[in-house]
Design an enzyme around this catalytic site. Structure first.
Site, mmCIF file in Angstrom:
data_model
loop_
_atom_site.group_PDB
_atom_site.id
_atom_site.type_symbol
_atom_site.label_atom_id
_atom_site.label_comp_id
_atom_site.label_asym_id
_atom_site.label_seq_id
_atom_site.Cartn_x
_atom_site.Cartn_y
_atom_site.Cartn_z
ATOM 1 C CG HIS A 133 -8.926 31.188 -17.353
ATOM 2 N ND1 HIS A 133 -8.491 31.890 -16.258
ATOM 3 C CD2 HIS A 133 -7.952 31.316 -18.290
ATOM 4 C CE1 HIS A 133 -7.282 32.403 -16.501
ATOM 5 N NE2 HIS A 133 -6.944 32.081 -17.737
ATOM 6 C CB CYS A 144 -18.368 13.825 -29.648
ATOM 7 S SG CYS A 144 -19.456 14.709 -28.513
ATOM 8 C CB CYS A 182 -21.398 12.912 -24.245
ATOM 9 S SG CYS A 182 -21.809 13.764 -25.777
ATOM 10 N N GLY A 224 -8.988 42.998 -9.398
ATOM 11 C CA GLY A 224 -9.082 41.788 -8.578
ATOM 12 C C GLY A 224 -8.349 40.589 -9.138
ATOM 13 C CB SER A 226 -2.800 37.399 -7.720
ATOM 14 O OG SER A 226 -3.036 36.276 -8.564
ATOM 15 C CG ASN A 250 -5.400 43.539 -6.058
ATOM 16 O OD1 ASN A 250 -5.478 43.157 -4.902
ATOM 17 N ND2 ASN A 250 -5.206 42.716 -7.071
ATOM 18 C CB ALA A 268 -13.489 45.393 -6.885
HETATM 19 C C1 BV8 Z 1 -0.869 28.072 -20.550
HETATM 20 C C2 BV8 Z 1 -9.901 27.980 -14.695
HETATM 21 C C3 BV8 Z 1 0.463 27.173 -22.238
HETATM 22 C C4 BV8 Z 1 -9.924 26.766 -13.845
HETATM 23 C C5 BV8 Z 1 -7.699 28.988 -14.368
HETATM 24 C C6 BV8 Z 1 5.895 29.486 -15.331
HETATM 25 C C7 BV8 Z 1 5.996 30.632 -16.088
HETATM 26 C C8 BV8 Z 1 4.981 30.980 -16.977
HETATM 27 C C9 BV8 Z 1 3.830 30.206 -17.074
HETATM 28 C C10 BV8 Z 1 3.752 29.088 -16.312
HETATM 29 C C11 BV8 Z 1 4.758 28.717 -15.448
HETATM 30 N N1 BV8 Z 1 4.385 27.562 -14.852
HETATM 31 C C12 BV8 Z 1 3.153 27.214 -15.313
HETATM 32 C C13 BV8 Z 1 2.785 28.115 -16.208
HETATM 33 C C14 BV8 Z 1 1.559 28.132 -16.969
HETATM 34 C C15 BV8 Z 1 0.357 28.458 -16.091
HETATM 35 C C16 BV8 Z 1 0.619 29.544 -15.104
HETATM 36 O O1 BV8 Z 1 0.584 30.727 -15.442
HETATM 37 N N2 BV8 Z 1 0.847 29.154 -13.856
HETATM 38 C C17 BV8 Z 1 1.087 30.152 -12.832
HETATM 39 C C18 BV8 Z 1 0.491 29.701 -11.514
HETATM 40 C C19 BV8 Z 1 2.601 30.402 -12.752
HETATM 41 N N3 BV8 Z 1 -0.645 28.938 -17.029
HETATM 42 C C20 BV8 Z 1 -1.348 28.030 -17.702
HETATM 43 O O2 BV8 Z 1 -1.238 26.840 -17.571
HETATM 44 C C21 BV8 Z 1 -2.311 28.615 -18.728
HETATM 45 N N4 BV8 Z 1 -2.062 27.953 -19.967
HETATM 46 O O3 BV8 Z 1 0.046 28.733 -20.134
HETATM 47 O O4 BV8 Z 1 -0.818 27.312 -21.664
HETATM 48 C C22 BV8 Z 1 0.266 26.189 -23.296
HETATM 49 C C23 BV8 Z 1 0.385 26.604 -24.626
HETATM 50 C C24 BV8 Z 1 0.263 25.672 -25.608
HETATM 51 C C25 BV8 Z 1 -0.023 24.328 -25.289
HETATM 52 C C26 BV8 Z 1 -0.181 23.939 -23.954
HETATM 53 C C27 BV8 Z 1 -0.029 24.871 -22.937
HETATM 54 C C28 BV8 Z 1 -3.733 28.327 -18.330
HETATM 55 C C29 BV8 Z 1 -4.054 29.088 -17.093
HETATM 56 C C30 BV8 Z 1 -5.543 28.959 -16.792
HETATM 57 C C31 BV8 Z 1 -5.745 28.150 -15.556
HETATM 58 N N5 BV8 Z 1 -7.165 28.154 -15.201
HETATM 59 N N6 BV8 Z 1 -9.015 28.969 -14.085
HETATM 60 C C32 BV8 Z 1 -10.688 26.998 -12.580
HETATM 61 O O5 BV8 Z 1 -11.054 28.160 -12.269
HETATM 62 O O6 BV8 Z 1 -10.927 25.999 -11.884
HETATM 63 S S1 BV8 Z 1 -6.714 30.185 -13.678
HETATM 64 C C33 BV8 Z 1 -7.342 30.631 -12.191
HETATM 65 O O7 BV8 Z 1 -6.377 31.526 -11.638
HETATM 66 C C34 BV8 Z 1 -8.618 31.426 -12.258
HETATM 67 O O8 BV8 Z 1 -9.118 31.633 -13.548
HETATM 68 C C35 BV8 Z 1 -8.199 32.757 -11.668
HETATM 69 O O9 BV8 Z 1 -8.896 33.797 -12.167
HETATM 70 C C36 BV8 Z 1 -6.803 32.777 -12.121
HETATM 71 C C37 BV8 Z 1 -5.915 33.841 -11.659
HETATM 72 O O10 BV8 Z 1 -6.141 34.038 -10.324
HETATM 73 P P1 BV8 Z 1 -6.799 35.439 -9.932
HETATM 74 O O11 BV8 Z 1 -8.057 35.618 -10.710
HETATM 75 O O12 BV8 Z 1 -5.788 36.500 -10.051
HETATM 76 O O13 BV8 Z 1 -7.200 35.150 -8.460
HETATM 77 P P2 BV8 Z 1 -6.243 35.155 -7.196
HETATM 78 O O14 BV8 Z 1 -6.966 34.457 -6.101
HETATM 79 O O15 BV8 Z 1 -4.873 34.718 -7.584
HETATM 80 O O16 BV8 Z 1 -6.108 36.709 -6.836
HETATM 81 C C38 BV8 Z 1 -7.240 37.427 -6.394
HETATM 82 C C39 BV8 Z 1 -6.811 38.869 -6.388
HETATM 83 O O17 BV8 Z 1 -7.922 39.672 -6.021
HETATM 84 C C40 BV8 Z 1 -5.710 39.156 -5.373
HETATM 85 O O18 BV8 Z 1 -4.764 40.034 -5.976
HETATM 86 C C41 BV8 Z 1 -6.446 39.862 -4.240
HETATM 87 O O19 BV8 Z 1 -5.631 40.836 -3.607
HETATM 88 C C42 BV8 Z 1 -7.564 40.548 -4.994
HETATM 89 N N7 BV8 Z 1 -8.784 40.772 -4.214
HETATM 90 C C43 BV8 Z 1 -9.331 39.958 -3.269
HETATM 91 N N8 BV8 Z 1 -10.486 40.512 -2.821
HETATM 92 C C44 BV8 Z 1 -10.664 41.665 -3.514
HETATM 93 C C45 BV8 Z 1 -9.583 41.837 -4.397
HETATM 94 N N9 BV8 Z 1 -9.463 42.900 -5.216
HETATM 95 C C46 BV8 Z 1 -10.435 43.835 -5.156
HETATM 96 N N10 BV8 Z 1 -11.510 43.753 -4.337
HETATM 97 C C47 BV8 Z 1 -11.652 42.682 -3.507
HETATM 98 N N11 BV8 Z 1 -12.727 42.622 -2.699
HETATM 99 ZN ZN ZN Z 2 -19.838 13.271 -26.843
#
Ligand code: BV8
Ligand code: ZN
Length: 283
Positions: A133, A144, A182, A224, A226, A250, A268
């Site tokens: 990501h 550009c 830029c 780590g 979801s 997790n 973790a």
């Molecule tokens: C795409 C960068 C298509 C930005 C991020 C319906 C069905 C299918 C897909 C979709 C849908 N509706 C929308 C979509 C698409 C969407 C999506 O999946 N949405 C979800 C919410 C349903 N996906 C996209 O848009 C992706 N692109 O599908 O493109 C396409 C194709 C062609 C042309 C155009 C489009 C792009 C997704 C990328 C988004 N960007 N990050 C930024 O960071 O600002 S994603 C963002 O969420 C982060 O990267 C993060 O990593 C990611 C996932 O979250 P997690 O990492 O899992 O973090 P979370 O907080 O959720 O969970 C933490 C976990 O850790 C928990 O389980 C917790 O229990 C655990 N934990 C906590 N503490 C600990 C621990 N575990 C161990 N030890 C600990 N101490």
């Molecule tokens: Zn530029």
């Protein structure tokens, strides 16, 4: 390799059995999400920390939000960049980096495929990293398309002391000409964070590299995350469906926990060092 047909409804939490399988693995993929950085104090996406001012992170992490209010989105990313100055890799990042180092002389490969953009795996010393990501410390010019590493603090004068996370903070409403621009001569286009926003496709080359490692791995750890964000959330289940052992680390179950052979519940920073300790000597 664990026998898939014999898979019980619940994954095993037998660390000794996992380490025995680990000892035979030659090409290991470690998939990580925000939870691997939680113990470094970096807020996860969906936990309580997933809010900034009155917004959930994922409402700001979209191209629409940036088009609509680039100043607000830049305040959000500026805040997350500045926060990283006081955050450090934790024991989980370090265990992963050490494992890669220890296995290299044995010609055994460890590849980190991370959803995180915080750069902590690299700071922990990991070498083989695929950032699905993007990265908080890279910018991309909307004009550009130049991608550059940028560690400036602040990234531009107008953002100095801005980005306050408190819900009562007033938006800075920075004129777009004063936002990061830029530096490529003659361009001057608006810069954006080089990260993948919701609704944006992942970089095809990054996806191809990740696909290669996932296709050839003989062991996968998923740490780590979801497992709700596509396409990353399908990677580990796809490996498991090939009959390859997957171990989930997790704090709780996820929607895909029962597809895996192992699930280690807890921080973790505690379970990964135990799972990966002396990974080059275990027989
Ligand atoms: C795409 C960068 C298509 C930005 C991020 C319906 C069905 C299918 C897909 C979709 C849908 N509706 C929308 C979509 C698409 C969407 C999506 O999946 N949405 C979800 C919410 C349903 N996906 C996209 O848009 C992706 N692109 O599908 O493109 C396409 C194709 C062609 C042309 C155009 C489009 C792009 C997704 C990328 C988004 N960007 N990050 C930024 O960071 O600002 S994603 C963002 O969420 C982060 O990267 C993060 O990593 C990611 C996932 O979250 P997690 O990492 O899992 O973090 P979370 O907080 O959720 O969970 C933490 C976990 O850790 C928990 O389980 C917790 O229990 C655990 N934990 C906590 N503490 C600990 C621990 N575990 C161990 N030890 C600990 N101490
Ligand atoms: Zn530029």
């Amino acid at each position: 390799m664990a026998d898939k047909t014999a898979k019980s409804a619940r994954p095993s939490s037998d660390m000794t059995a996992f380490r025995k399988e680990f000892a035979k693995a030659k090409s290991i993929v470690i998939l990580t999400g925000a939870g691997v950085s939680a113990e470094s104090g970096v807020p996860t996406f969906r936990g309580a920390g997933g809010f900034w001012r009155k917004w959930q992170a994922q409402t700001l992490a979209t191209p629409e939000a940036f088009a609509d209010n680039p100043s607000l989105v830049w305040e959000f990313y500026h805040y997350r960049r500045e926060v990283m100055a006081s955050k450090y890799p934790n024991k989980a990042h370090e265990a992963i980096a050490e494992c890669e180092r220890r296995l290299k002389p044995q010609n055994r490969k460890v590849t980190v495929i991370t959803q995180n953009i915080d750069g902590l795996h690299k700071r922990a010393g990991s070498d083989s990293i695929i950032e699905l990501h993007g990265n908080l410390f890279k910018t991309r010019c909307v004009k550009c398309k130049d991608v550059a590493v940028n560690n400036d603090s602040p990234i531009c004068e107008a953002l100095r002391d801005k980005g306050e996370p408190d819900p009562s903070a007033v938006d800075a409403k920075i004129p777009v000409e004063n936002l990061p621009r830029c530096k490529i001569s003659g361009c001057g286009g608006l810069l954006r964070p080089h990260v993948v926003w919701f609704g944006e496709a992942l970089n095809t080359e990054v996806l191809d590299r990740a696909g290669e490692e996932l296709d050839k791995c003989d062991l996968c750890l998923v740490v780590g995350t979801s497992s709700v964000v596509y396409p990353a959330c399908m990677f580990a289940p796809n490996v498991a469906s090939r009959g390859i052992t997957v171990a989930e680390f997790n704090m709780e179950d996820t929607p895909v926990t029962n597809e895996f052979m192992y699930h280690f519940q807890g921080p973790a920073g505690e379970h990964l060092p135990a799972a990966l300790a002396k990974c080059d000597t275990e027989k």
